[in-house]
Design an enzyme around this catalytic site. Structure first.
Site, PDB file in Angstrom:
ATOM      1  N   GLN B  37      47.985  43.703  32.797  1.00 14.89           N
ATOM      2  CA  GLN B  37      46.987  44.317  31.924  1.00 14.89           C
ATOM      3  C   GLN B  37      47.085  45.837  31.974  1.00 14.89           C
ATOM      4  O   GLN B  37      47.747  46.407  32.840  1.00 14.89           O
ATOM      5  CB  GLN B  37      45.577  43.864  32.342  1.00 14.89           C
ATOM      6  N   ASP B 161      34.889  35.796  39.931  1.00 13.99           N
ATOM      7  CA  ASP B 161      34.559  37.096  39.323  1.00 13.99           C
ATOM      8  C   ASP B 161      35.708  37.459  38.383  1.00 13.99           C
ATOM      9  O   ASP B 161      36.599  38.227  38.714  1.00 13.99           O
ATOM     10  CB  ASP B 161      34.397  38.137  40.442  1.00 13.99           C
TER      11      ASP B 161
END
Lengths: 302, 302
Positions: B37, B161
């Site tokens: 990313q 998460d």
């Protein structure tokens, strides 16, 4: 539309420095400088119709239910018999629409400072402007604080649906000036309201976001505690307001009022019958549960 | 920084069309394309340090307490003895920091896919990166879903998460692609987690905003209800997340778990001792109170 860049409206203000929220604009519906403020109404791409006053978003059709229902029913359902209700501000009609839903309400009086806001919402946003067609409603235009001094009526509930006390004075949101609602955040306004509350009367007032305006909130809580035996802060989630949250100051003349436990309980079925999208008694109780940082601030007010 | 216009970072995504949130940038701290990313870290004018992954804000120092504390303690305080905790994702270190505060926790295992995120937060954001210096923590890098298949350990609590399943694929936020967390929103991931939960084990998973992603949320609730006897949705207010709110999916293998009433109760004093800014038992209970529109959606899942 000054802040409309490439088809987006962007809301900036010194009231929330360093952050901005933007909505994609489909069509501008109305734009006018009234005697009091700059009024903008547009159709957004994903939030329905949107009203902006002096550069600050007042409602979007997508999430206004959260604000209008909570500012109204946190108060009305904490009062055993809310027959007479005064709305100060609320020029979009949303609070009047909600108050009319409550079966105990017999008479509603509203005083909004800016008739141009009322007319714009009646014309362009019937989903809120419909609030003004309630036969129980008597509508005045004028300053809310002055109205309170003059009226000889007493009310069971007073709802102050005000815009921010301070507004942006330029397009970039760097400068501020007092907005038309400034007088509704002052100490003497809270004292005046007490005079016009009937025995056991209750207030619900727009009271900003704990993520942005703790000093303003704690100052108003301190002021109110000197005037009313019961004072509580509550909040709701409204994505199009700065930081996605807005709070309410609730005060009662009755020392036995417990805002955290509604006297009129509406479960999901009751909420559906009254066409409520947001409010129910669970979310009423939850609105008073504070994050630790905010609970400490409220507990430490001296 | 591509989306930095006149010193502001603007977050747009097809995951939240027609709305955008912007933060004023003081200084860019770090920018790198990792294997997974696009990573950006900047110092903001009013929100402290901010991390952005593939164009989406992951945390700001100003409001991360709300997310990290709630995803952690909604689960840990619903378990009578949360000794072994697995964190999937959580590359900023915030959840590890919170888990370490719980007195019952003896061992923490974490699996984050992107070591570049871990290194960036350890270097530039010690307020979160400090979570990785917990001596109870064993840290792995790799895909969380694959880790779950391979590990032969069992956990009392698993916290997922994750970033969003879908991320923007261009600067204007018009196109999407699967993000590195896509596998953590799939049905088989929820089944795999059950295999690695000890008896009475509990899950807490990032589960998006009710104002934006009801279909995704109700689909995951439906999936989970087929696997776990107790499934609840909860939420917290985080101003820098889209619509100012983010939710959690909580599941338990123990049919007697009541997430709405914490088994370990922390009042304000307890919260202060553990340096909690947001969480306390009042806000734990309130996190499960749904607006009427969302309660109807959850009740109508078939």
């Amino acid at each position: 539309m000054d802040q409309n860049l490439n088809g987006w409206f962007t809301e900036r203000s010194p009231m929330w420095p360093g952050q901005a929220f933007s909505l994609k604009v489909e069509k501008i519906l109305h734009e006018k400088q009234s005697k009091f403020q700059h009024i903008q109404l547009f159709e957004s791409a994903n939030f329905g119709k949107v009203m902006v006053l002096d550069g600050a978003i007042q409602f979007t059709e997508r999430d206004e239910c959260s604000y209008q229902e909570m500012i109204t029913f946190l108060a009305l359902n904490s009062h055993p018999s809310p027959k007479k209700v005064l709305i100060v501000g609320g020029g979009d009609g949303g609070v009047a629409r909600e108050v009319a839903k409550h079966p105990a309400v017999e008479k509603v009086v509203q005083c909004e400072i800016d008739s141009e806001v009322i007319e714009a919402c009646k014309t362009y946003v019937p989903s809120l402007g419909c609030g003004f067609s309630n036969p129980k409603l008597t509508l005045y235009t004028g300053d809310g604080a002055e109205f309170l001094e003059k009226t000889d009526e007493k009310f069971d509930v007073i709802i102050t649906d005000a815009s921010d006390p301070v507004v942006a004075d330029d397009d970039q949101g760097d400068k501020t000036k007092d907005g038309p609602a400034a007088s509704l955040f002052k100490e003497d306004y809270y004292a005046k309201m007490k005079d016009k509350l009937a025995d056991g009367g209750i207030l619900s007032c727009q009271c900003e976001s704990m993520w942005l305006h703790i000093k303003l909130i704690t100052s108003l809580v301190k002021t109110s505690r000197a005037i009313y035996p019961v004072v509580e802060y509550a909040y709701t989630c409204t994505p199009s307001y700065p930081s996605g949250q807005i709070g309410f100051l609730l005060c009662s003349k009755n020392e036995n009022t417990n805002f955290r436990e509604p006297v009129t309980v509406w479960d999901l079925e009751a909420a559906e019958k009254l066409n409520l999208k947001y409010y129910n008694s669970d979310i009423h109780r939850a609105a008073f549960a504070m994050p630790s940082f905010m609970r400490r601030e409220l507990d430490n007010i001296k």
